[in-house]
Design an enzyme around this catalytic site. Structure first.
Site, mmCIF file in Angstrom:
data_model
loop_
_atom_site.group_PDB
_atom_site.id
_atom_site.type_symbol
_atom_site.label_atom_id
_atom_site.label_comp_id
_atom_site.label_asym_id
_atom_site.label_seq_id
_atom_site.Cartn_x
_atom_site.Cartn_y
_atom_site.Cartn_z
ATOM 1 N N GLY A 36 0.830 -1.204 0.000
ATOM 2 C CA GLY A 36 0.000 0.000 0.000
ATOM 3 C C GLY A 36 0.865 1.255 0.000
ATOM 4 O O GLY A 36 2.091 1.173 -0.045
ATOM 5 N N PHE A 75 -9.866 -5.803 3.070
ATOM 6 C CA PHE A 75 -9.223 -5.786 1.749
ATOM 7 C C PHE A 75 -7.816 -6.389 1.798
ATOM 8 O O PHE A 75 -7.283 -6.783 0.763
ATOM 9 C CB PHE A 75 -9.063 -4.339 1.244
ATOM 10 C CG PHE A 75 -10.359 -3.635 0.986
ATOM 11 C CD1 PHE A 75 -10.938 -3.669 -0.270
ATOM 12 C CD2 PHE A 75 -11.011 -2.932 1.989
ATOM 13 C CE1 PHE A 75 -12.133 -3.025 -0.528
ATOM 14 C CE2 PHE A 75 -12.207 -2.281 1.751
ATOM 15 C CZ PHE A 75 -12.767 -2.330 0.493
ATOM 16 N N ALA A 76 -7.183 -6.390 2.980
ATOM 17 C CA ALA A 76 -5.765 -6.767 3.068
ATOM 18 C C ALA A 76 -5.569 -8.200 2.599
ATOM 19 O O ALA A 76 -6.146 -9.125 3.172
ATOM 20 C CB ALA A 76 -5.283 -6.621 4.512
ATOM 21 N N ASN A 94 -0.923 -15.297 4.247
ATOM 22 C CA ASN A 94 -1.523 -13.960 4.390
ATOM 23 C C ASN A 94 -3.053 -13.999 4.303
ATOM 24 O O ASN A 94 -3.745 -13.408 5.127
ATOM 25 C CB ASN A 94 -0.970 -13.048 3.294
ATOM 26 C CG ASN A 94 -0.900 -11.603 3.735
ATOM 27 O OD1 ASN A 94 -0.300 -11.298 4.751
ATOM 28 N ND2 ASN A 94 -1.539 -10.734 2.991
ATOM 29 N N TYR A 143 -4.550 -18.401 -5.400
ATOM 30 C CA TYR A 143 -5.171 -17.152 -4.941
ATOM 31 C C TYR A 143 -6.676 -17.343 -4.746
ATOM 32 O O TYR A 143 -7.226 -17.050 -3.675
ATOM 33 C CB TYR A 143 -4.869 -16.042 -5.954
ATOM 34 C CG TYR A 143 -5.755 -14.830 -5.830
ATOM 35 C CD1 TYR A 143 -5.794 -14.101 -4.652
ATOM 36 C CD2 TYR A 143 -6.561 -14.420 -6.895
ATOM 37 C CE1 TYR A 143 -6.624 -12.987 -4.535
ATOM 38 C CE2 TYR A 143 -7.373 -13.311 -6.797
ATOM 39 C CZ TYR A 143 -7.404 -12.595 -5.602
ATOM 40 O OH TYR A 143 -8.223 -11.504 -5.494
HETATM 41 N N1 LIG Z 1 -7.517 -5.686 -8.071
HETATM 42 C C1 LIG Z 1 -8.481 -6.523 -8.484
HETATM 43 O O1 LIG Z 1 -8.824 -6.577 -9.665
HETATM 44 C C2 LIG Z 1 -9.187 -7.422 -7.487
HETATM 45 C C3 LIG Z 1 -10.189 -8.258 -7.980
HETATM 46 C C4 LIG Z 1 -10.845 -9.127 -7.088
HETATM 47 C C5 LIG Z 1 -10.535 -9.066 -5.731
HETATM 48 N N2 LIG Z 1 -9.575 -8.233 -5.278
HETATM 49 C C6 LIG Z 1 -9.308 -8.193 -3.829
HETATM 50 O O2 LIG Z 1 -9.456 -6.865 -3.364
HETATM 51 C C7 LIG Z 1 -8.549 -6.591 -2.297
HETATM 52 C C8 LIG Z 1 -7.756 -5.353 -2.599
HETATM 53 O O3 LIG Z 1 -7.056 -5.518 -3.829
HETATM 54 P P1 LIG Z 1 -6.110 -4.355 -4.380
HETATM 55 O O4 LIG Z 1 -5.995 -4.530 -5.849
HETATM 56 O O5 LIG Z 1 -6.569 -3.057 -3.819
HETATM 57 O O6 LIG Z 1 -4.726 -4.785 -3.719
HETATM 58 P P2 LIG Z 1 -3.589 -3.879 -3.057
HETATM 59 O O7 LIG Z 1 -2.377 -4.744 -2.984
HETATM 60 O O8 LIG Z 1 -3.491 -2.567 -3.729
HETATM 61 O O9 LIG Z 1 -4.155 -3.646 -1.587
HETATM 62 C C9 LIG Z 1 -4.017 -4.575 -0.541
HETATM 63 C C10 LIG Z 1 -3.520 -3.823 0.673
HETATM 64 O O10 LIG Z 1 -3.457 -4.720 1.783
HETATM 65 C C11 LIG Z 1 -2.256 -4.479 2.497
HETATM 66 N N3 LIG Z 1 -1.925 -5.720 3.198
HETATM 67 C C12 LIG Z 1 -1.632 -6.928 2.641
HETATM 68 N N4 LIG Z 1 -1.424 -7.836 3.589
HETATM 69 C C13 LIG Z 1 -1.592 -7.202 4.786
HETATM 70 C C14 LIG Z 1 -1.515 -7.616 6.133
HETATM 71 N N5 LIG Z 1 -1.192 -8.870 6.448
HETATM 72 N N6 LIG Z 1 -1.761 -6.719 7.124
HETATM 73 C C15 LIG Z 1 -2.068 -5.426 6.804
HETATM 74 N N7 LIG Z 1 -2.154 -4.985 5.539
HETATM 75 C C16 LIG Z 1 -1.912 -5.860 4.538
HETATM 76 C C17 LIG Z 1 -1.247 -4.064 1.441
HETATM 77 O O11 LIG Z 1 -0.165 -3.309 1.972
HETATM 78 C C18 LIG Z 1 -2.115 -3.244 0.495
HETATM 79 O O12 LIG Z 1 -2.151 -1.879 0.845
HETATM 80 C C19 LIG Z 1 -7.711 -7.855 -2.143
HETATM 81 O O13 LIG Z 1 -8.255 -8.611 -1.076
HETATM 82 C C20 LIG Z 1 -7.886 -8.580 -3.456
HETATM 83 O O14 LIG Z 1 -7.759 -9.966 -3.311
HETATM 84 C C21 LIG Z 1 -8.883 -7.405 -6.119
HETATM 85 O O1 LIG Z 2 0.928 -8.163 -19.247
HETATM 86 C C1 LIG Z 2 -0.183 -8.718 -19.248
HETATM 87 C C2 LIG Z 2 -1.013 -8.751 -18.103
HETATM 88 C C3 LIG Z 2 -2.235 -9.409 -18.184
HETATM 89 N N1 LIG Z 2 -2.625 -10.012 -19.323
HETATM 90 C C4 LIG Z 2 -3.927 -10.699 -19.392
HETATM 91 O O2 LIG Z 2 -4.925 -9.741 -19.125
HETATM 92 C C5 LIG Z 2 -6.013 -10.315 -18.402
HETATM 93 C C6 LIG Z 2 -6.224 -9.537 -17.116
HETATM 94 O O3 LIG Z 2 -5.091 -9.760 -16.277
HETATM 95 P P1 LIG Z 2 -4.813 -8.950 -14.938
HETATM 96 O O4 LIG Z 2 -5.034 -7.502 -15.175
HETATM 97 O O5 LIG Z 2 -3.475 -9.393 -14.427
HETATM 98 O O6 LIG Z 2 -5.980 -9.442 -13.972
HETATM 99 P P2 LIG Z 2 -6.405 -10.923 -13.559
HETATM 100 O O7 LIG Z 2 -5.260 -11.845 -13.527
HETATM 101 O O8 LIG Z 2 -7.594 -11.301 -14.414
HETATM 102 O O9 LIG Z 2 -6.831 -10.756 -12.043
HETATM 103 C C7 LIG Z 2 -7.517 -9.632 -11.519
HETATM 104 O O10 LIG Z 2 -8.882 -9.926 -11.532
HETATM 105 C C8 LIG Z 2 -9.259 -11.035 -10.738
HETATM 106 C C9 LIG Z 2 -10.757 -11.213 -10.860
HETATM 107 O O11 LIG Z 2 -11.122 -11.575 -12.180
HETATM 108 C C10 LIG Z 2 -8.858 -10.738 -9.305
HETATM 109 O O12 LIG Z 2 -9.227 -11.752 -8.461
HETATM 110 C C11 LIG Z 2 -7.373 -10.489 -9.168
HETATM 111 O O13 LIG Z 2 -7.061 -10.115 -7.827
HETATM 112 C C12 LIG Z 2 -7.002 -9.363 -10.100
HETATM 113 O O14 LIG Z 2 -5.579 -9.202 -10.088
HETATM 114 C C13 LIG Z 2 -5.601 -11.781 -18.137
HETATM 115 O O15 LIG Z 2 -6.209 -12.574 -19.104
HETATM 116 C C14 LIG Z 2 -4.078 -11.788 -18.362
HETATM 117 O O16 LIG Z 2 -3.606 -13.019 -18.865
HETATM 118 C C15 LIG Z 2 -1.829 -9.985 -20.456
HETATM 119 O O17 LIG Z 2 -2.169 -10.537 -21.510
HETATM 120 N N2 LIG Z 2 -0.621 -9.329 -20.376
#
Ligand SMILES: NC(=O)c1ccc[n+]([C@@H]2O[C@H](COP(=O)([O-])OP(=O)(O)OC[C@H]3O[C@@H](n4cnc5c(N)ncnc54)[C@H](O)[C@@H]3O)[C@@H](O)[C@H]2O)c1
Ligand SMILES: O=c1ccn([C@@H]2O[C@H](COP(=O)(O)OP(=O)(O)O[C@H]3O[C@H](CO)[C@@H](O)[C@H](O)[C@H]3O)[C@@H](O)[C@H]2O)c(=O)[nH]1
Length: 331
Positions: A36, A75-76, A94, A143
């Site tokens: 973060g 969210f962590a 984690n 994951y």
């Molecule tokens: N980004 C996506 O597309 C996506 C999609 C589906 C689900 N999610 C979920 O949403 C949540 C947030 O995702 P994000 O993209 O904002 O990720 P992010 O890495 O930006 O945020 C996660 C935060 O949690 C903190 N953290 C991790 N482990 C910790 C711990 N043990 N104690 C305290 N803080 C901790 C990190 O420092 C970070 O700030 C996650 O749980 C992720 O699995 C994300």
């Molecule tokens: O350099 C890159 C990066 C990604 N991809 C593709 O783009 C798509 C999206 O990838 P990415 O943006 O890495 O997201 P995902 O792996 O689909 O995962 C995201 O979306 C998921 C839900 O669908 C969440 O659970 C995860 O936390 C979040 O990281 C996937 O098909 C990847 O294979 C590429 O082709 N090239």
């Protein structure tokens, strides 16, 4: 109502803190800053920031008790599909072990409401799209398996201890705060849209398409991209619903429209007007071919409506943020 937001200095957490403050909630953020950004907190001035780990039972117990916290938004987590396949151990540590320590502290303190960041990765390779919440749960990567394990724990903790929860299964979060204050700054960055936009800015030499032989119209993976502010708004609705007596529930969050990797790159070319060099590469292990949500349930039950649903807007808000902050947050 005072809410503890774990991971609130991260991408989706910080956007949600902004919406919670806007809706009048008191907010404490707990983040160990592993991934973060302290400087994101400068834009969230109404929130208290505590640097610490969710596994620190003493710290969490003290925060929950002394601040009279009534809801936790969790969210962590570690959240990269590819990283989890290569190295599942920190994902179990984690997302499951530390997550359960947090849940124990919540149970002991008698906190009534819990909102969990779950994911489309719990479904695995879909049997039909759009994916509804009652679809089979067969993750294809560690994951997704760790997120599913935590969902299961919540289900049993509700039955036994009465903790009311909502699991929000996000599809692909993307975009940035329309006010331009917050954005996506993952280090390392592995997500498609940020990589494509950084290639457009010339920060990266180009982008590699992971797999061109998927059973999809153009051979590349299809995903459902949802604006981070629409996700954040759903958290506020979910909390209000629990406060209003809604029983525990699971909701998908997506725009119900899939875009292939090639389509995303095309839209980014249009939005930025820049050249984006593209290479074709191998599949990334753990990636399902298609993930597209049905969000019918959350629309119907909570009245959720996306405000930034189309991909041009999603990419446009991200582009604005990267143009202003090409290096991301200061720290
Ligand atoms: N980004 C996506 O597309 C996506 C999609 C589906 C689900 N999610 C979920 O949403 C949540 C947030 O995702 P994000 O993209 O904002 O990720 P992010 O890495 O930006 O945020 C996660 C935060 O949690 C903190 N953290 C991790 N482990 C910790 C711990 N043990 N104690 C305290 N803080 C901790 C990190 O420092 C970070 O700030 C996650 O749980 C992720 O699995 C994300
Ligand atoms: O350099 C890159 C990066 C990604 N991809 C593709 O783009 C798509 C999206 O990838 P990415 O943006 O890495 O997201 P995902 O792996 O689909 O995962 C995201 O979306 C998921 C839900 O669908 C969440 O659970 C995860 O936390 C979040 O990281 C996937 O098909 C990847 O294979 C590429 O082709 N090239």
């Amino acid at each position: 109502m005072h809410v503890l937001v774990t991971g609130g200095a991260g991408y989706i957490g910080s956007h949600t803190v902004k919406e919670l403050l806007r809706a009048g909630y008191k907010v404490t953020v707990l983040d160990n800053l592993f991934r973060g950004h302290r400087s994101a907190m400068q834009h969230l001035r109404g929130a208290d920031f505590i640097q610490g780990d969710i596994v620190d039972r003493e710290l969490v117990a003290e925060l929950l008790k002394n601040r009279g916290i009534r809801a936790v938004m969790h969210f962590a987590a570690l959240s990269l599909v590819g990283e989890s396949v290569a190295n599942p151990s920190p994902y179990y540590q984690n997302n499951v072990i530390k997550g359960l320590a947090l849940l124990e502290a919540v149970r002991e303190a008698g906190v009534p409401y819990f909102i969990f960041s779950s994911t489309a990765a719990v479904y695995g390779e879909p049997e039909q799209v759009p994916i509804e919440e009652n679809h089979a749960l067969r993750p294809t990567n560690p994951y997704g398996a760790t997120k599913l394990a935590f969902e299961e724990a919540l289900r049993w903790y509700d039955k036994a201890y009465g903790i009311k929860y909502i699991c929000l299964r996000y599809f692909n979060a993307a975009g940035a705060d329309p006010d331009g204050e917050l954005g996506e700054d993952h280090r390392p960055e592995t997500h498609l849209i940020p990589l494509v936009l950084k290639a457009a800015l010339g920060i990266y030499p180009g982008v590699t398409v992971f797999g061109t032989d998927y059973p999809t119209p153009d051979g590349t993976c299809v995903r459902d991209y949802i604006h981070v502010t629409d996700l954040a708004a759903a958290h506020v609705l979910a909390l209000q619903a629990l406060e209003g007596g809604l029983p525990s529930a699971v909701y998908n969050l997506g725009n119900e429209r899939g875009y292939s990797v090639r389509e995303v790159i095309e839209v980014a070319r249009r939005v930025t007007g820049r050249n984006i060099p593209v290479k074709e590469g191998d599949r990334r292990p753990g990636d399902p071919a298609v993930l597209v949500a049905s969000s019918r349930r959350i629309r119907k039950e909570l009245g959720w409506r996306p405000c930034y649903g189309d991909l041009e807007t999603i990419i446009g808000t991200a582009w604005e943020w990267y143009r202003l902050h090409p290096e991301g947050y200061e720290n």
